[in-house]
Design a protein around this motif. Structure first.
Motif, mmCIF file in Angstrom:
data_model
loop_
_atom_site.group_PDB
_atom_site.id
_atom_site.type_symbol
_atom_site.label_atom_id
_atom_site.label_comp_id
_atom_site.label_asym_id
_atom_site.label_seq_id
_atom_site.Cartn_x
_atom_site.Cartn_y
_atom_site.Cartn_z
ATOM 1 N N THR A 265 25.304 64.571 5.624
ATOM 2 C CA THR A 265 26.339 65.285 6.032
ATOM 3 C C THR A 265 26.446 66.044 7.379
ATOM 4 O OG1 THR A 265 26.231 65.991 3.518
ATOM 5 C CG2 THR A 265 27.292 67.483 5.067
ATOM 6 N N LEU A 266 25.263 66.226 7.960
ATOM 7 C CA LEU A 266 25.251 66.789 9.095
ATOM 8 C C LEU A 266 25.757 65.800 10.222
ATOM 9 C CD1 LEU A 266 21.750 68.523 9.465
ATOM 10 C CD2 LEU A 266 23.948 69.584 9.695
ATOM 11 N N GLU B 39 19.006 71.566 21.242
ATOM 12 C CA GLU B 39 19.306 70.389 20.320
ATOM 13 C C GLU B 39 18.269 70.195 19.302
ATOM 14 O OE1 GLU B 39 21.055 66.831 22.343
ATOM 15 O OE2 GLU B 39 23.047 68.168 21.826
ATOM 16 N N THR B 40 17.732 71.536 18.672
ATOM 17 C CA THR B 40 16.656 71.408 17.751
ATOM 18 C C THR B 40 17.301 72.407 16.608
ATOM 19 O OG1 THR B 40 14.799 70.998 19.308
ATOM 20 C CG2 THR B 40 14.290 71.860 17.116
ATOM 21 N N ILE C 276 13.936 69.367 13.394
ATOM 22 C CA ILE C 276 14.316 68.041 13.892
ATOM 23 C C ILE C 276 15.034 68.252 15.038
ATOM 24 C CG2 ILE C 276 16.425 68.511 12.336
ATOM 25 C CD1 ILE C 276 16.124 65.517 11.341
ATOM 26 N N LYS C 277 14.979 66.983 15.831
ATOM 27 C CA LYS C 277 15.724 66.834 16.949
ATOM 28 C C LYS C 277 17.003 66.261 16.610
ATOM 29 C CE LYS C 277 15.107 67.544 21.449
ATOM 30 N NZ LYS C 277 14.792 68.742 22.039
ATOM 31 N N PRO D 175 20.984 63.553 13.369
ATOM 32 C CA PRO D 175 19.631 63.793 13.276
ATOM 33 C C PRO D 175 19.075 62.507 13.976
ATOM 34 C CG PRO D 175 20.646 63.864 11.165
ATOM 35 C CD PRO D 175 21.642 63.532 11.974
ATOM 36 N N LEU D 176 18.112 62.965 14.935
ATOM 37 C CA LEU D 176 17.235 61.747 15.587
ATOM 38 C C LEU D 176 15.994 61.709 15.248
ATOM 39 C CD1 LEU D 176 18.600 62.901 19.130
ATOM 40 C CD2 LEU D 176 19.382 61.058 17.802
ATOM 41 N N HIS D 177 15.268 62.715 15.025
ATOM 42 C CA HIS D 177 13.738 62.611 14.629
ATOM 43 C C HIS D 177 13.111 63.780 14.168
ATOM 44 C CE1 HIS D 177 13.048 63.201 18.752
ATOM 45 N NE2 HIS D 177 11.792 63.872 18.438
ATOM 46 N N VAL D 178 12.297 63.776 13.209
ATOM 47 C CA VAL D 178 11.713 65.022 12.675
ATOM 48 C C VAL D 178 10.488 65.311 13.432
ATOM 49 C CG1 VAL D 178 10.506 66.122 10.702
ATOM 50 C CG2 VAL D 178 12.607 64.298 10.219
#
Length: 322
Positions: free
Chosen positions: A165-166, A143-144, A109-110, A173-176
């Motif tokens: 939680t992250l 950033e992955t 995930i980015k 989280p931006l996108h998978v």
């Protein structure tokens, strides 16, 4: 990698780590680590390609894209008056051991990392994150992250909670990028590694760490012991040497896993608080090992037995009840 897997290749390493940050159910943190690198993330696909090329260079014949059932394989082995190696994964585990299999979900995930902890693995413990193990977030650089959870039930719900939680702790989280599914095994070594003329290895033999489910190092250790036994034409040495090398380690880890599986969230928070009060972070940082945990388990156990006996007996009672 050099000692256990037998390969040194910087191209296989995607990131290096100095330690881990553990999060309790209520958000308490334990930080353990050292100034130097203590672990790496390996590109598993590249590693397997590298091993495949090495096997071919040694003259092995490899047939891809085919399937054989265990009964037919056993007949083939007998017809050649030889030995067969079963490395087919968790589906070949003993039935009584399959109860220790956990469904697992993982994303590449980015993210937008606002806290800069690129060289620490994040471990999230408690019922909201997992029933049976924990959730994790592993920085890969650029950033992955690899973000995953292994749990009995509510896998997707718990994954969503991990991502929230992250975000709360500063990793948005931006996108998978990619999704993985599978199983994680935490039940310890199987009863028999040698069955007739078949030898079991890897997940098929329960050669994973009950505390974390990781198996690459233990599989690599077992593979060397298996090769040595076959070279000496004595397959019984395989079972004997694996138990001598990994038996005590996995047994203690399995006992700890049973304790952890029976703890409530308040119990976990109490342990986190106690570890911090007794400077356990420093002890774990000094003597801890990702792959050889038995020594640390004993040291912490004795330390707490003398200083917090009521907590130790409370934890032990959960093992015996289980």
């Amino acid at each position: 990698m050099k000692k256990d897997i037998g390969i040194i290749d910087g191209n296989l390493i995607t990131n290096t780590f100095r330690g881990a940050i553990f999060f309790s159910p209520s958000g308490k943190r334990l930080i353990v680590g050292r100034p130097e690198t203590v672990a790496v993330v390996v590109d598993r696909e590249r590693l397997e390609e590298r091993l495949y090329e090495e096997v071919l260079s040694l003259g092995a014949h490899v047939k891809l894209g085919s399937y054989v059932n265990l009964a037919d394989f056993s007949k083939l082995v007998r017809s050649k008056n030889s030995f067969g190696i079963v490395a087919g994964g968790a589906k070949y585990l003993d039935e009584d051991k399959k109860k220790h299999l956990l469904p697992a979900l993982q994303y590449d995930i980015k993210v937008k990392d606002n806290i800069g902890i690129a060289h620490y693995v994040l471990i999230f413990m408690g019922e909201k994150f997992s029933n049976g193990l924990f959730a994790w977030a592993i920085p890969l650089g650029d950033e992955t992250y690899k973000v995953g959870v292994a749990t009995k039930g509510k896998t997707l719900v718990r994954m969503k909670y991990v991502l929230k939680t992250l975000e709360r702790i500063g990793i948005t989280p931006l996108h998978v990028i990619k999704t993985y599914g599978g199983t994680v095994y935490t039940g310890g070594l199987v009863k028999h590694l040698l069955r007739g003329d078949l030898l079991y290895i890897g997940d098929s033999a329960g050669q994973t760490k009950p505390t974390t489910g990781g198996g690459l190092v233990y599989l690599s250790i077992a593979a060397r012991l298996l090769a040595s036994a076959l070279i000496r034409n004595d397959p019984t040495l395989y079972e004997k040497n694996v138990r001598a090398t990994l038996g005590h380690e996995t047994s203690l880890q399995f006992a700890l896993r049973k304790v952890l599986n029976n703890l409530s969230d308040p119990d976990l928070d109490e342990i986190f608080r106690t570890v911090k009060e007794m400077h356990g972070e420093e002890l774990i940082s000094r003597i801890g090992s990702m792959d050889r945990q038995a020594f640390l388990i004993r040291e912490i156990g004795f330390k707490y037995l003398f200083e917090r006996p009521s907590l130790v007996f409370k934890l032990l009672s959960k093992v015996f009840l289980d």
